[in-house]
Scaffold this motif. Sequence first.
Motif, PDB file in Angstrom:
ATOM      1  N   ASN A  10     -33.256  37.310  45.234  1.00 48.33           N
ATOM      2  CA  ASN A  10     -33.040  36.259  44.244  1.00 48.33           C
ATOM      3  C   ASN A  10     -32.008  36.706  43.226  1.00 48.33           C
ATOM      4  O   ASN A  10     -32.077  37.834  42.723  1.00 48.33           O
ATOM      5  N   LEU A  11     -31.081  35.837  42.904  1.00 47.21           N
ATOM      6  CA  LEU A  11     -30.112  36.101  41.846  1.00 47.21           C
ATOM      7  C   LEU A  11     -30.532  35.357  40.581  1.00 47.21           C
ATOM      8  O   LEU A  11     -30.740  34.146  40.612  1.00 47.21           O
ATOM      9  N   ILE A  12     -30.655  36.082  39.492  1.00 41.62           N
ATOM     10  CA  ILE A  12     -31.066  35.522  38.216  1.00 41.62           C
ATOM     11  C   ILE A  12     -29.886  35.594  37.259  1.00 41.62           C
ATOM     12  O   ILE A  12     -29.305  36.658  37.059  1.00 41.62           O
ATOM     13  N   ILE A  13     -29.544  34.461  36.652  1.00 40.94           N
ATOM     14  CA  ILE A  13     -28.435  34.406  35.694  1.00 40.94           C
ATOM     15  C   ILE A  13     -28.969  33.920  34.359  1.00 40.94           C
ATOM     16  O   ILE A  13     -29.440  32.785  34.249  1.00 40.94           O
ATOM     17  N   ASP A  14     -28.905  34.773  33.374  1.00 43.94           N
ATOM     18  CA  ASP A  14     -29.426  34.456  32.053  1.00 43.94           C
ATOM     19  C   ASP A  14     -28.290  34.504  31.042  1.00 43.94           C
ATOM     20  O   ASP A  14     -27.789  35.589  30.711  1.00 43.94           O
ATOM     21  N   GLU A  15     -27.871  33.332  30.566  1.00 46.41           N
ATOM     22  CA  GLU A  15     -26.812  33.264  29.563  1.00 46.41           C
ATOM     23  C   GLU A  15     -27.434  33.031  28.193  1.00 46.41           C
ATOM     24  O   GLU A  15     -27.997  31.974  27.923  1.00 46.41           O
ATOM     25  N   GLY A  16     -27.352  34.036  27.334  1.00 46.12           N
ATOM     26  CA  GLY A  16     -27.843  33.912  25.974  1.00 46.12           C
ATOM     27  C   GLY A  16     -26.729  33.521  25.027  1.00 46.12           C
ATOM     28  O   GLY A  16     -25.644  33.085  25.447  1.00 46.12           O
ATOM     29  N   ASN A  17     -26.964  33.715  23.747  1.00 42.97           N
ATOM     30  CA  ASN A  17     -25.962  33.349  22.748  1.00 42.97           C
ATOM     31  C   ASN A  17     -24.786  34.319  22.702  1.00 42.97           C
ATOM     32  O   ASN A  17     -23.685  33.946  22.278  1.00 42.97           O
ATOM     33  N   THR A  18     -25.004  35.559  23.138  1.00 45.73           N
ATOM     34  CA  THR A  18     -23.954  36.566  22.991  1.00 45.73           C
ATOM     35  C   THR A  18     -23.530  37.229  24.299  1.00 45.73           C
ATOM     36  O   THR A  18     -22.475  37.842  24.352  1.00 45.73           O
ATOM     37  N   ARG A  19     -24.321  37.133  25.361  1.00 48.24           N
ATOM     38  CA  ARG A  19     -23.975  37.816  26.602  1.00 48.24           C
ATOM     39  C   ARG A  19     -24.665  37.152  27.784  1.00 48.24           C
ATOM     40  O   ARG A  19     -25.563  36.330  27.616  1.00 48.24           O
ATOM     41  N   ILE A  20     -24.222  37.538  28.988  1.00 47.95           N
ATOM     42  CA  ILE A  20     -24.783  37.006  30.225  1.00 47.95           C
ATOM     43  C   ILE A  20     -25.362  38.159  31.030  1.00 47.95           C
ATOM     44  O   ILE A  20     -24.682  39.164  31.267  1.00 47.95           O
ATOM     45  N   LYS A  21     -26.611  38.020  31.441  1.00 46.81           N
ATOM     46  CA  LYS A  21     -27.252  39.011  32.296  1.00 46.81           C
ATOM     47  C   LYS A  21     -27.329  38.482  33.715  1.00 46.81           C
ATOM     48  O   LYS A  21     -27.734  37.340  33.941  1.00 46.81           O
ATOM     49  N   LEU A  22     -26.940  39.324  34.667  1.00 42.90           N
ATOM     50  CA  LEU A  22     -27.041  39.004  36.080  1.00 42.90           C
ATOM     51  C   LEU A  22     -27.987  40.016  36.707  1.00 42.90           C
ATOM     52  O   LEU A  22     -27.770  41.226  36.595  1.00 42.90           O
ATOM     53  N   ALA A  23     -29.041  39.523  37.351  1.00 38.39           N
ATOM     54  CA  ALA A  23     -30.042  40.410  37.926  1.00 38.39           C
ATOM     55  C   ALA A  23     -30.386  39.978  39.338  1.00 38.39           C
ATOM     56  O   ALA A  23     -30.379  38.791  39.659  1.00 38.39           O
ATOM     57  N   VAL A  24     -30.699  40.943  40.170  1.00 41.04           N
ATOM     58  CA  VAL A  24     -31.126  40.682  41.538  1.00 41.04           C
ATOM     59  C   VAL A  24     -32.550  41.207  41.696  1.00 41.04           C
ATOM     60  O   VAL A  24     -32.849  42.349  41.324  1.00 41.04           O
ATOM     61  N   PHE A  25     -33.425  40.346  42.233  1.00 40.79           N
ATOM     62  CA  PHE A  25     -34.812  40.709  42.488  1.00 40.79           C
ATOM     63  C   PHE A  25     -35.104  40.618  43.977  1.00 40.79           C
ATOM     64  O   PHE A  25     -34.647  39.687  44.649  1.00 40.79           O
ATOM     65  N   LYS A  26     -35.885  41.584  44.468  1.00 49.28           N
ATOM     66  CA  LYS A  26     -36.491  41.497  45.784  1.00 49.28           C
ATOM     67  C   LYS A  26     -37.981  41.320  45.545  1.00 49.28           C
ATOM     68  O   LYS A  26     -38.647  42.254  45.087  1.00 49.28           O
TER      69      LYS A  26
END
Length: 255
Positions: A10-26
């Motif tokens: 799974n690809l998780i994309i979290d865009e906050g007010n100051t940065r973007i986090k990209l995470a991969v989960f198994k």
Amino acid sequence: MKSINIDVMNLIIDEGNTRIKLAVFKDVQLVDLVISNLEDCKEMIDVFIRKYDIKSLIVSSVTDDVNHIVGELAIINKFFLSHETSLPFTNLYETPKTLGVDRMALVAGAWSQFPNQNSLVIDAGTCVTYDFIDKHGHYLGGAISPGLKMRFKSMHFFTKKLPDLEIPSGSVEMIGKSTKQSMESGVLNGMVFEMDGAIAHYQQKFKDVNIILTGGDANSLYKQLKNSIFVNPNFLLEGLNAVLTYQNKNEAKLK
């Protein structure tokens, strides 16, 4: 839409007010994480999709800036978290359309990791959010207050002589012996008092309550808090992964 196998990344994309986090989960395991900006986000998403053969993704954005990038991706199984998204808990917020997607994900994470238990999630970021879900799976709401950086910036902006300070790396003394120290005490210790007071309120009203602290400023605060808490800087990402997993199950489609 068919349910995905739990081994699919799974690809998780979290865009906050100051940065973007990209995470991969198994399944529930975080296997990769990068922090990006909007300019580099498209390239990093493409890298992750190729590297992990991503077939499923979810986006949480408080600004909607990254949504057009994801919208162009040739991935069928993608979700944009919104107030219309089916969630694994009952939302009793009186204005559900105004509830931030980040808060939805945090509550989903709490219910996924602590099912049938009372949980309070405190997210110490640009703003500090408090979100409570009871043991029956009812999200009741919470509170929003200024974050540490916002408190420092506001004192500088709304006065003529107070300096523009950065967040201290460690604990600060209660009695400030200079203007700088006094401001640091007011912001850091004031935040700790606020959190301890909020935690005490929920514990008194609901008895057994899990306390989860997350967000960029969590490490600046948790050692000073009186209460027993779970500190997890990736809790929002885990919550988004829980929402995505729920979407890929029949329960979400039948709800």
